[in-house]
Motif scaffolding. Sequence first.
Motif, PDB file in Angstrom:
ATOM      1  N   VAL A  32       1.032  -1.087   0.292  1.00  0.00           N
ATOM      2  CA  VAL A  32       0.325   0.194  -0.313  1.00  0.00           C
ATOM      3  C   VAL A  32       0.270   0.966   0.233  1.00  0.00           C
ATOM      4  O   VAL A  32       1.279   1.312   0.846  1.00  0.00           O
ATOM      5  CB  VAL A  32      -0.496  -0.301   1.418  1.00  0.00           C
ATOM      6  N   LEU A  36      -0.423   8.334   4.501  1.00  0.00           N
ATOM      7  CA  LEU A  36      -0.328   7.607   5.643  1.00  0.00           C
ATOM      8  C   LEU A  36      -1.153   9.160   6.970  1.00  0.00           C
ATOM      9  O   LEU A  36       0.187  10.082   6.521  1.00  0.00           O
ATOM     10  CB  LEU A  36       0.863   7.161   6.255  1.00  0.00           C
ATOM     11  N   ALA A  70      -3.915   6.962   3.523  1.00  0.00           N
ATOM     12  CA  ALA A  70      -3.427   4.796   2.859  1.00  0.00           C
ATOM     13  C   ALA A  70      -3.278   4.495   4.172  1.00  0.00           C
ATOM     14  O   ALA A  70      -3.357   2.987   4.274  1.00  0.00           O
ATOM     15  CB  ALA A  70      -2.699   5.467   2.688  1.00  0.00           C
ATOM     16  N   GLY A  71      -3.711   4.825   5.454  1.00  0.00           N
ATOM     17  CA  GLY A  71      -3.277   3.763   7.665  1.00  0.00           C
ATOM     18  C   GLY A  71      -5.307   3.243   6.746  1.00  0.00           C
ATOM     19  O   GLY A  71      -4.656   2.221   7.341  1.00  0.00           O
ATOM     20  N   VAL A  74      -4.458  -0.059   5.253  1.00  0.00           N
ATOM     21  CA  VAL A  74      -3.948  -1.377   6.176  1.00  0.00           C
ATOM     22  C   VAL A  74      -5.314  -2.008   6.436  1.00  0.00           C
ATOM     23  O   VAL A  74      -4.572  -2.848   6.413  1.00  0.00           O
ATOM     24  CB  VAL A  74      -2.167  -0.428   5.935  1.00  0.00           C
ATOM     25  N   PRO A  86       2.740  -1.085   4.302  1.00  0.00           N
ATOM     26  CA  PRO A  86       2.604  -0.018   4.278  1.00  0.00           C
ATOM     27  C   PRO A  86       3.726   0.393   3.353  1.00  0.00           C
ATOM     28  O   PRO A  86       4.491   0.178   3.774  1.00  0.00           O
ATOM     29  CB  PRO A  86       1.886   1.163   5.278  1.00  0.00           C
ATOM     30  N   LEU A 103       0.329   1.268  13.796  1.00  0.00           N
ATOM     31  CA  LEU A 103       0.526   0.227  13.199  1.00  0.00           C
ATOM     32  C   LEU A 103       0.995  -1.962  13.232  1.00  0.00           C
ATOM     33  O   LEU A 103       0.281  -2.471  13.667  1.00  0.00           O
ATOM     34  CB  LEU A 103       1.805   0.260  11.909  1.00  0.00           C
ATOM     35  N   VAL A 113       8.109   2.513   5.521  1.00  0.00           N
ATOM     36  CA  VAL A 113       7.316   4.187   6.727  1.00  0.00           C
ATOM     37  C   VAL A 113       8.823   5.182   6.666  1.00  0.00           C
ATOM     38  O   VAL A 113       9.443   4.508   7.341  1.00  0.00           O
ATOM     39  CB  VAL A 113       6.765   3.854   7.386  1.00  0.00           C
TER      40      VAL A 113
END
Length: 262
Positions: A32, A36, A70-71, A74, A86, A103, A113
């Motif tokens: 992904v 975030l 975007a998180g 996830v 991610p 996360l 990340v």
Amino acid sequence: HDRPRLSDAAKMTNRETARKLLAAATGRKIVVVGDLMLDQFIWGSVERISPEAPVPVVRVSRESFHLGGAGNVVSNLVSLGGAPRPVGITGTGADAAHLRETLAALGVAADGVLPVAGRHTTVKTRIVAHSQQVVRFDREQDDPLDETTIARLTRTAIDMCQSADALIVSDYEKGCVTPALLSKLLPAARARGIPVVVDPKPGHWRSYTPITVITPNQAEASRMSGLRMRSEEEIAAAWKVILDTLACEGVLLTGGDKGMLL
């Protein structure tokens, strides 16, 4: 009201299809790439109005953190049994630590990340009293990332795609997804032979190629196609513009409470 009712047999078929899809999702490695964010909720109650200004005084009882942007993708993939990986950025302060902790609580590794000095972690804070949102304030930085950081993100995403089953690009125009990143990442995913799904922003839409499916909402599809989409004919024409321009396999139009059209 004129929508035809599904027969019991059709409902059973749909449920069986859903079960098969969910079973197939279990354990899938899905990269992904995107913006975030951290959603912070401050919960409390209101018992009086401030004497300083006509605003409610919220007596805070607790706070919670959730993945956003975007998180959130996830988080949803985890709930479906997938194994998301991610790729994005954070700042370097306490908000970045909260995002990484969130996360980790989902069992998701944050090795893709990248912390960026001098950059804000995007945080959307909502103050909620008696189940009603009183105010929201955003701390974010949406100017483009520097070329060095984009190059690092691109290398990280391409490396992760080598062992992935799919790629999702979740673009919120906060600086992480750029034409430069897309021009290298998307062909690499195509060469790997994995499906690519893009949740788009109109500003980048002509750079979303090659991909498998794009998922605009109606406002985004209208901006991308240049059509008002006030009728079924205009909706169909907008799909064709997007399909023909991107040469993708499908357009999934999301409509909130109106459902989706593929």
